[in-house]
Design a protein around this motif. Sequence first.
Motif, mmCIF file in Angstrom:
data_model
loop_
_atom_site.group_PDB
_atom_site.id
_atom_site.type_symbol
_atom_site.label_atom_id
_atom_site.label_comp_id
_atom_site.label_asym_id
_atom_site.label_seq_id
_atom_site.Cartn_x
_atom_site.Cartn_y
_atom_site.Cartn_z
ATOM 1 N N ASP A 1 -7.453 19.256 15.025
ATOM 2 C CA ASP A 1 -6.151 18.730 14.619
ATOM 3 C C ASP A 1 -6.291 17.590 13.607
ATOM 4 O O ASP A 1 -5.561 17.567 12.604
ATOM 5 C CB ASP A 1 -5.367 18.272 15.847
ATOM 6 N N PRO A 2 -7.182 16.609 13.831
ATOM 7 C CA PRO A 2 -7.335 15.556 12.812
ATOM 8 C C PRO A 2 -7.782 16.098 11.454
ATOM 9 O O PRO A 2 -7.296 15.650 10.409
ATOM 10 C CB PRO A 2 -8.398 14.629 13.428
ATOM 11 N N LEU A 3 -8.708 17.082 11.467
ATOM 12 C CA LEU A 3 -9.169 17.651 10.203
ATOM 13 C C LEU A 3 -8.040 18.383 9.471
ATOM 14 O O LEU A 3 -7.886 18.275 8.249
ATOM 15 C CB LEU A 3 -10.338 18.608 10.451
ATOM 16 N N ASP A 4 -7.225 19.141 10.231
ATOM 17 C CA ASP A 4 -6.119 19.865 9.615
ATOM 18 C C ASP A 4 -5.074 18.907 9.057
ATOM 19 O O ASP A 4 -4.510 19.138 7.980
ATOM 20 C CB ASP A 4 -5.473 20.804 10.625
ATOM 21 N N ALA A 5 -4.791 17.822 9.783
ATOM 22 C CA ALA A 5 -3.824 16.839 9.296
ATOM 23 C C ALA A 5 -4.352 16.146 8.038
ATOM 24 O O ALA A 5 -3.607 15.921 7.071
ATOM 25 C CB ALA A 5 -3.522 15.815 10.389
ATOM 26 N N HIS A 6 -5.639 15.811 8.045
ATOM 27 C CA HIS A 6 -6.248 15.181 6.868
ATOM 28 C C HIS A 6 -6.226 16.140 5.679
ATOM 29 O O HIS A 6 -5.946 15.742 4.533
ATOM 30 C CB HIS A 6 -7.684 14.762 7.205
ATOM 31 N N SER A 7 -6.481 17.422 5.942
ATOM 32 C CA SER A 7 -6.445 18.421 4.874
ATOM 33 C C SER A 7 -5.040 18.552 4.296
ATOM 34 O O SER A 7 -4.865 18.696 3.076
ATOM 35 C CB SER A 7 -6.918 19.777 5.412
ATOM 36 N N ALA A 8 -4.022 18.477 5.146
ATOM 37 C CA ALA A 8 -2.635 18.548 4.671
ATOM 38 C C ALA A 8 -2.300 17.347 3.789
ATOM 39 O O ALA A 8 -1.645 17.493 2.746
ATOM 40 C CB ALA A 8 -1.685 18.619 5.860
ATOM 41 N N ALA A 9 -2.757 16.170 4.175
ATOM 42 C CA ALA A 9 -2.497 14.975 3.368
ATOM 43 C C ALA A 9 -3.198 15.072 2.009
ATOM 44 O O ALA A 9 -2.615 14.722 0.977
ATOM 45 C CB ALA A 9 -2.962 13.735 4.125
ATOM 46 N N ARG A 10 -4.434 15.555 1.991
ATOM 47 C CA ARG A 10 -5.158 15.694 0.726
ATOM 48 C C ARG A 10 -4.521 16.757 -0.169
ATOM 49 O O ARG A 10 -4.527 16.636 -1.392
ATOM 50 C CB ARG A 10 -6.626 16.029 0.993
ATOM 51 N N THR B 1 -4.524 6.847 1.605
ATOM 52 C CA THR B 1 -3.959 6.073 0.503
ATOM 53 C C THR B 1 -3.719 6.981 -0.698
ATOM 54 O O THR B 1 -4.148 8.140 -0.708
ATOM 55 C CB THR B 1 -4.897 4.929 0.105
ATOM 56 N N ASP B 2 -3.059 6.438 -1.728
ATOM 57 C CA ASP B 2 -2.806 7.241 -2.919
ATOM 58 C C ASP B 2 -4.071 7.466 -3.739
ATOM 59 O O ASP B 2 -4.043 8.169 -4.753
ATOM 60 C CB ASP B 2 -1.716 6.598 -3.782
ATOM 61 N N THR B 3 -5.192 6.871 -3.291
ATOM 62 C CA THR B 3 -6.488 7.157 -3.921
ATOM 63 C C THR B 3 -7.351 8.079 -3.074
ATOM 64 O O THR B 3 -8.490 8.370 -3.429
ATOM 65 C CB THR B 3 -7.258 5.845 -4.178
ATOM 66 N N GLY B 4 -6.824 8.527 -1.917
ATOM 67 C CA GLY B 4 -7.524 9.488 -1.085
ATOM 68 C C GLY B 4 -8.321 8.892 0.059
ATOM 69 O O GLY B 4 -8.997 9.637 0.777
ATOM 70 N N GLN B 5 -8.254 7.593 0.288
ATOM 71 C CA GLN B 5 -9.014 6.973 1.373
ATOM 72 C C GLN B 5 -8.318 7.216 2.709
ATOM 73 O O GLN B 5 -7.125 6.945 2.848
ATOM 74 C CB GLN B 5 -9.143 5.475 1.120
ATOM 75 N N ARG C 1 0.840 -1.201 0.000
ATOM 76 C CA ARG C 1 0.000 0.000 0.000
ATOM 77 C C ARG C 1 0.874 1.249 0.000
ATOM 78 O O ARG C 1 1.838 1.354 0.753
ATOM 79 C CB ARG C 1 -0.901 -0.015 1.236
ATOM 80 N N ARG C 2 0.547 2.195 -0.859
ATOM 81 C CA ARG C 2 1.260 3.471 -0.925
ATOM 82 C C ARG C 2 0.403 4.529 -0.228
ATOM 83 O O ARG C 2 -0.777 4.684 -0.563
ATOM 84 C CB ARG C 2 1.527 3.864 -2.376
ATOM 85 N N ILE C 3 1.004 5.234 0.720
ATOM 86 C CA ILE C 3 0.237 6.191 1.517
ATOM 87 C C ILE C 3 0.903 7.562 1.491
ATOM 88 O O ILE C 3 2.092 7.719 1.181
ATOM 89 C CB ILE C 3 0.076 5.714 2.970
ATOM 90 N N VAL C 4 0.090 8.538 1.815
ATOM 91 C CA VAL C 4 0.537 9.925 1.980
ATOM 92 C C VAL C 4 0.114 10.359 3.375
ATOM 93 O O VAL C 4 -1.005 10.063 3.812
ATOM 94 C CB VAL C 4 -0.101 10.849 0.922
ATOM 95 N N ILE C 5 1.008 11.050 4.091
ATOM 96 C CA ILE C 5 0.665 11.518 5.434
ATOM 97 C C ILE C 5 0.662 13.036 5.465
ATOM 98 O O ILE C 5 1.401 13.702 4.730
ATOM 99 C CB ILE C 5 1.637 10.960 6.510
#
Length: 405
Positions: free
Chosen positions: A99-108, A24-28, A5-9
Motif C-alpha cells: 500500500d505505501p509503495l502504490d500510494a507513493h507511485s500514485a503521487a509520483r 514535495t514538488d521536487t519528488g522527495q 512547502r508545496r506537496i502532492v499526495i
Amino acid sequence: MTSDRRIVIGADTHLDTIHLAAITDTGQLLSDAEFRTNPTGYWAAICWARSLGEVVSAGVEGTSSYGAGFTQALQANNIHVVEVNRPDRSARRRQGKSDPLDAHSAARAVLAGHGLAVPKDPHTGALKALLVARRGAIKARTAAIQQIKDLLVTAPAELRERYRRYRTTLRLVEALARCHPTAHEDPTTVSVLTACKTLAQRIEFLERQDRDLTAELDSLTSKLNPALRAAYGVGPDTAAQLLITAGTNAHRLRSEAAFAMLAGAAPIPASSGKTTRHRLSRGGDRAANNALHRIALLRWSHDPRTRDYTACQLAAGRSKKDILRLLKRAIAREMFRHLTAPCPIDDYSDLRPARQAKNITLSAVANHFGVWPNDISRLERGLKRDDTLAADYRRWLKIQLIDAA
C-alpha cells in the motif's frame, strides 16, 4: 517551514482503508499514513496532508469505485484531484507491491503528469446504479426463463405436452404464473408446477422492474443530454452507457479521437507486406464499444442513409467487418459531438394539436408523406425522431391553414 512547502499526495484506495503518501514538488518523500474510509477518516487524511504543506494536487486510484468517497471529500475541500492508473505491472515486479509503495507511485505519477485523467462527475453514479440494476434484472429474467424450459424438458409427459402448445415465451410464462399445482394428484407434477409457477412469477416481477428502470433511465438521459437520446438508434440503455463511459462532465474528453480510443472504436493498423488495412480495436471500454456496435447494427438495418453507405462499400469490395469498423468510428465521432456539446432538440408537441385543429386525420398525413400512420403518431408523441419529416410536416400544416383561410 511547512506552510511554504508545496506537496502532492497519492492515494491507494481499498474497501475499508486508504493509504496516502505525500511528496514535495521536487519528488522527495515526506511521509505516508493509513486512514479509514468514512467521513471522519477522510477529514483526518486531509488534515494530515495539510499539516505537511500546501496540497497542490491529489492522485487517487479508482475515483469511481473505492476512491469515490475520498475524491468527493477532496473536491469539497477545494483540492485538485486527478485519477491515476494502477502502477505498471513490470514496475511492480521489479519494485514489489504494498500500500505505501502504490500510494507513493500514485503521487509520483501526478508529479510526472503521466497516465492521468479527470475524475467523473458524481452524478454519473446515478446512471450507473440504474443501469446495473436493469441489466441485473434482465440477466436474472433470462436465467429464470431457461430454468423453466429445462424443467419442462424432464417434466412428466402429460405436463410437458400441455405446455408445449405455447409457442412464445410470453404465453408460456403467463400460463405458468396462473396455474394451480395443487389441482394435480401426482407429487412430481405438483412439485414441477410449483417450481415453474414460482419462476414464472419471478419473471413477471423482473419484467416490471425492467420497465420501471428503463423508464427512469429514459427520463434521466433525456434530461441530461436530450440530443444524445434523440440520435437515431440511441435508446435509454445505450445513452446511459455512453454517458457513464464519458462522464456527465464530458470536458474530461480531450478529442473525438480520444473518445474513439476510449470506446474501442479507433482504427488499429494491421498492415503487413503488400497488405494495407486496419482492424477493429479490442481495447477500450467494452461496454461502450457494445453500445456503439448496437447503434451501428440498428442503423445498418433501418436507416436509409446507412444502408446506402454500406451498399456502396460492399460494391467497392470492403468486407462487412471493415464496414462495421468504419460505421462505429463515424458513430463515435457523432456521439462525441453530442456528449461534449449538448444542444436543444426540436419539440414535436405542436404537431398533433395543429393537425387536430384542422380536422386532418393521421391517414391523410401519412398518405401525403408516403409513410405509415403509426409513424406519424409516434412522431407527434415524441417517440420517434425525424427532424426532416417534422419540418416538412410543420410546413405542410401551415399550407393547409392558408388554404383553409
